[in-house]
Motif scaffolding. Sequence first.
Motif, PDB file in Angstrom:
ATOM      1  N   SER A  53       3.324  11.897   1.682  1.00 46.90           N
ATOM      2  CA  SER A  53       4.530  11.837   0.849  1.00 46.90           C
ATOM      3  C   SER A  53       4.832  10.395   0.447  1.00 46.90           C
ATOM      4  CB  SER A  53       5.729  12.428   1.602  1.00 46.90           C
ATOM      5  OG  SER A  53       5.519  13.796   1.905  1.00 46.90           O
ATOM      6  N   VAL A  54       4.660   9.475   1.380  1.00 46.39           N
ATOM      7  CA  VAL A  54       4.871   8.058   1.074  1.00 46.39           C
ATOM      8  C   VAL A  54       3.885   7.590   0.006  1.00 46.39           C
ATOM      9  CG1 VAL A  54       4.671   5.715   2.001  1.00 46.39           C
ATOM     10  CG2 VAL A  54       5.862   7.482   3.326  1.00 46.39           C
ATOM     11  N   ALA A  55       2.638   8.049   0.117  1.00 48.43           N
ATOM     12  CA  ALA A  55       1.587   7.593  -0.806  1.00 48.43           C
ATOM     13  C   ALA A  55       1.873   7.953  -2.257  1.00 48.43           C
ATOM     14  CB  ALA A  55       0.240   8.173  -0.384  1.00 48.43           C
ATOM     15  N   LEU A 102       7.792   4.396   8.831  1.00 53.18           N
ATOM     16  CA  LEU A 102       8.292   3.134   8.289  1.00 53.18           C
ATOM     17  C   LEU A 102       7.140   2.175   8.007  1.00 53.18           C
ATOM     18  CD1 LEU A 102      11.458   2.451  10.486  1.00 53.18           C
ATOM     19  CD2 LEU A 102      11.324   3.559   8.247  1.00 53.18           C
ATOM     20  N   SER A 103       6.178   2.114   8.922  1.00 51.30           N
ATOM     21  CA  SER A 103       5.035   1.213   8.730  1.00 51.30           C
ATOM     22  C   SER A 103       4.203   1.633   7.530  1.00 51.30           C
ATOM     23  CB  SER A 103       4.169   1.203   9.997  1.00 51.30           C
ATOM     24  OG  SER A 103       4.891   0.706  11.097  1.00 51.30           O
ATOM     25  N   ALA A 104       4.020   2.944   7.355  1.00 49.24           N
ATOM     26  CA  ALA A 104       3.251   3.431   6.197  1.00 49.24           C
ATOM     27  C   ALA A 104       3.956   3.076   4.896  1.00 49.24           C
ATOM     28  CB  ALA A 104       3.061   4.944   6.300  1.00 49.24           C
ATOM     29  N   PHE A 105       5.274   3.213   4.893  1.00 48.70           N
ATOM     30  CA  PHE A 105       6.009   2.886   3.670  1.00 48.70           C
ATOM     31  C   PHE A 105       5.845   1.404   3.324  1.00 48.70           C
ATOM     32  CE2 PHE A 105       9.247   2.089   0.657  1.00 48.70           C
ATOM     33  CZ  PHE A 105       9.548   3.302   0.055  1.00 48.70           C
ATOM     34  N   THR A 106       6.001   0.544   4.321  1.00 48.17           N
ATOM     35  CA  THR A 106       5.865  -0.888   4.087  1.00 48.17           C
ATOM     36  C   THR A 106       4.480  -1.224   3.532  1.00 48.17           C
ATOM     37  OG1 THR A 106       7.409  -1.356   5.888  1.00 48.17           O
ATOM     38  CG2 THR A 106       6.002  -3.158   5.171  1.00 48.17           C
ATOM     39  N   ARG A 107       3.457  -0.608   4.125  1.00 46.44           N
ATOM     40  CA  ARG A 107       2.087  -0.901   3.685  1.00 46.44           C
ATOM     41  C   ARG A 107       1.858  -0.462   2.233  1.00 46.44           C
ATOM     42  NH1 ARG A 107      -2.489  -1.704   7.727  1.00 46.44           N
ATOM     43  NH2 ARG A 107      -1.288  -3.636   7.583  1.00 46.44           N
ATOM     44  N   HIS A 108       2.286   0.733   1.885  1.00 47.81           N
ATOM     45  CA  HIS A 108       2.115   1.202   0.508  1.00 47.81           C
ATOM     46  C   HIS A 108       2.960   0.368  -0.456  1.00 47.81           C
ATOM     47  CE1 HIS A 108      -0.437   4.800   0.857  1.00 47.81           C
ATOM     48  NE2 HIS A 108       0.134   4.989   2.036  1.00 47.81           N
ATOM     49  N   GLY A 118      15.767  -0.802  -2.597  1.00 47.61           N
ATOM     50  CA  GLY A 118      16.835   0.194  -2.478  1.00 47.61           C
ATOM     51  C   GLY A 118      16.302   1.510  -1.941  1.00 47.61           C
ATOM     52  N   ASP A 119      15.096   1.889  -2.385  1.00 49.05           N
ATOM     53  CA  ASP A 119      14.467   3.106  -1.859  1.00 49.05           C
ATOM     54  C   ASP A 119      14.265   2.994  -0.347  1.00 49.05           C
ATOM     55  OD1 ASP A 119      14.367   3.927  -4.479  1.00 49.05           O
ATOM     56  OD2 ASP A 119      12.185   3.676  -4.702  1.00 49.05           O
ATOM     57  N   MET A 120      13.890   1.807   0.094  1.00 50.65           N
ATOM     58  CA  MET A 120      13.639   1.612   1.524  1.00 50.65           C
ATOM     59  C   MET A 120      14.906   1.828   2.333  1.00 50.65           C
ATOM     60  SD  MET A 120      10.948  -1.605   1.535  1.00 50.65           S
ATOM     61  CE  MET A 120      10.535  -1.473   3.269  1.00 50.65           C
ATOM     62  N   ARG A 121      16.044   1.431   1.799  1.00 46.77           N
ATOM     63  CA  ARG A 121      17.300   1.669   2.521  1.00 46.77           C
ATOM     64  C   ARG A 121      17.592   3.163   2.624  1.00 46.77           C
ATOM     65  NH1 ARG A 121      18.461  -3.406   0.172  1.00 46.77           N
ATOM     66  NH2 ARG A 121      19.052  -2.531  -1.837  1.00 46.77           N
ATOM     67  N   GLU A 122      17.283   3.916   1.569  1.00 46.60           N
ATOM     68  CA  GLU A 122      17.478   5.371   1.637  1.00 46.60           C
ATOM     69  C   GLU A 122      16.527   6.004   2.640  1.00 46.60           C
ATOM     70  OE1 GLU A 122      18.363   8.004  -1.554  1.00 46.60           O
ATOM     71  OE2 GLU A 122      18.436   6.360  -3.016  1.00 46.60           O
ATOM     72  N   VAL A 123      15.292   5.524   2.665  1.00 50.46           N
ATOM     73  CA  VAL A 123      14.317   6.045   3.626  1.00 50.46           C
ATOM     74  C   VAL A 123      14.785   5.750   5.053  1.00 50.46           C
ATOM     75  CG1 VAL A 123      11.958   5.767   4.509  1.00 50.46           C
ATOM     76  CG2 VAL A 123      12.363   5.910   2.050  1.00 50.46           C
ATOM     77  N   GLU A 124      15.300   4.565   5.265  1.00 48.43           N
ATOM     78  CA  GLU A 124      15.806   4.201   6.594  1.00 48.43           C
ATOM     79  C   GLU A 124      16.898   5.165   7.047  1.00 48.43           C
ATOM     80  OE1 GLU A 124      18.531   0.694   8.519  1.00 48.43           O
ATOM     81  OE2 GLU A 124      16.943   0.075   7.127  1.00 48.43           O
ATOM     82  N   PHE A 163      10.572  -3.510   9.002  1.00 46.98           N
ATOM     83  CA  PHE A 163      10.836  -2.740   7.778  1.00 46.98           C
ATOM     84  C   PHE A 163      11.970  -3.381   6.984  1.00 46.98           C
ATOM     85  CE2 PHE A 163      12.892   0.892   5.600  1.00 46.98           C
ATOM     86  CZ  PHE A 163      11.795   1.479   4.966  1.00 46.98           C
ATOM     87  N   ARG A 164      13.049  -3.721   7.678  1.00 49.28           N
ATOM     88  CA  ARG A 164      14.200  -4.336   7.010  1.00 49.28           C
ATOM     89  C   ARG A 164      13.854  -5.723   6.465  1.00 49.28           C
ATOM     90  NH1 ARG A 164      18.949  -2.780  11.423  1.00 49.28           N
ATOM     91  NH2 ARG A 164      19.347  -0.651  10.648  1.00 49.28           N
TER      92      ARG A 164
END
Length: 460
Positions: free
Chosen positions: A254-256, A312-318, A334-340, A360-361
Amino acid sequence: MGDLNELRGWTSAGSAAAAATLESELSAALKDLPSLAAFLTTQQRQLARARVLDRTVQGAAGLEDALRAKTKRALGATAKLEAGAFPEVIKLVKDHVPELLGGLDAARKAWRASQAGKLKRHTDTLWPSRETRALPTQSDVKRWSSEVLQVLSVTADLREDAADAVAKAVTMLAERARGSIVSGSEVSRVSGPATAGTRRNSELSNTLVTLREGLLQMGATTASLTNAIGVVEEVAVEAIAPLFQALRDLLASSVATLHEEDWVRRGTGDDTSVYLSTLLHSLHHVRREYLHRLTTSATANALVTKLASSTLSAFTRHASLVRAGPSAHASLAGDMREVERAVGSNLCPLEALGEPLLAFRAFAAVLETETGDLGGREADLRAAPQADLVHHLLTRLPAAMQSPQEASGLPAAKYVVWMDQHSTPEVLRAAGEAVEGFRTGAEGEAAQALSVATAAIERA
C-alpha cells in the motif's frame, strides 16, 4: 565402662584430635536425623495425596517407623555418653543413614512418577493429540492450570521435583499446539476477511498466551520450567508469524503505491490522494479484521509494535525516492503526519514506537524544509534514517543529474527492495559514488544539498 575406659585411654595417649573428630561426626549426624524424619513424613503425606500405594511407598512408611525408633535410640544414647555409648551412636548412624536416604530417594522417585502421570492424563484431556482439530477453550486451559498449581503446591524440598514434572507436561502441550498450526497460502491471504486458518491460528496463539501468563503468575522459577514457558511463547509466536508477515507485506504494498501519485498535481495544492486513501484503508482493515482477534499481551504487543515500526520505515524509504518540487515534498510531509495518526489509532500507541517514530518525524521535518534552510535542522538531519536522507537530498538536484535509483534503471519499488536487501553502509557507498560524480557541476542549492548528503554519508 569398657568403652569409657577406652575413650579415656585415647585421651591419655594424645588422641584428643580423634575424639574431637568423632564427636563432630556425631553432632552432625544427630542434627540431620530429625530433619530426615520430618522430610520422610512430608514424603509420606505427598505420596498419600497422590494415592501411590505400591510397595515402594509401603517400604518408605516402614523406613519412617525405623527412623523414629533409631532416632529415639540415638538421642537416648547421647544422654549416656559419659557411660560409654559414644561408639554405639557412631555405629548406629553409619549403619542406618545410607539405608534411610535410599528409601527417601525411592519415595521421591515414586512421587515424581505419580505427578508426571497425573499431569500427562490432564494434558491428554486438554490436547488429545497433535492432529486434533478442536482447540482447547480459555476455560479448559484455566482448569488445566489449576491442576498444575495443585502439583506445585508442595513443600520447598519437593518444589523442584514438582516443577520438573510440570515442565515436561507444559513442553508436551506446546509441541501438540505446534502440530495444530495451520500453514499454507490460506494464512497469507489478508486483503479480505480473515480465513478459517487465520482465525484458528489466532485462537491457538491466544490459548498459549493465556497458558503462559498463568504459569508466570504461579511464580515457579526453576530452569526447566522457565525453559518450558519459553517454548510456549515460541509456539504462540509461530502460530501468528505468517499472519504478521502477510500484514507487513500488505501495508508495504500500500505504501509503494505512492510512486503512482501525480506529484506535479499534488504540488499545485490539490490534496486529493489515491495512495494515501489506500494506505489508510489498509491500516483500518488490519485492525478491524485481524488485530482485534488477538488477546492483549506482551507477545502480541511486540509483534504489533514491530509491524507499526516496519510500516513507518517503509514509508520513509519510499518517500525518499519521490522526485518533486518543494510544494510536493511539503504535501508528502503532510501525508506522513496523517499516516502517523492512523498508525497510532489502528496499530499501537505511538509512545511504544520509540526511535522508529523519532526517525519518521525527523524525515518529515526535513521534507518540508527548503534546501537553503537545512543548516538549521541539524537535529533532524542526524535523527533521520541516513540512507533515506541521502537519497532524498539527491532528489533535490536538477533533473539532469540522475538519482542513484534512476541511474540503476530499476523502478522505485524494486529499488526499495534492493535497498532493503543491503546494509546501510552498502547503500550509502553506492549513493556516495553518485555524490562524487555530481560535485563538479553542482552550484547553489544543488551544491548545498550535496554538502549535506556528504555529511550524512560521513556520519554513518
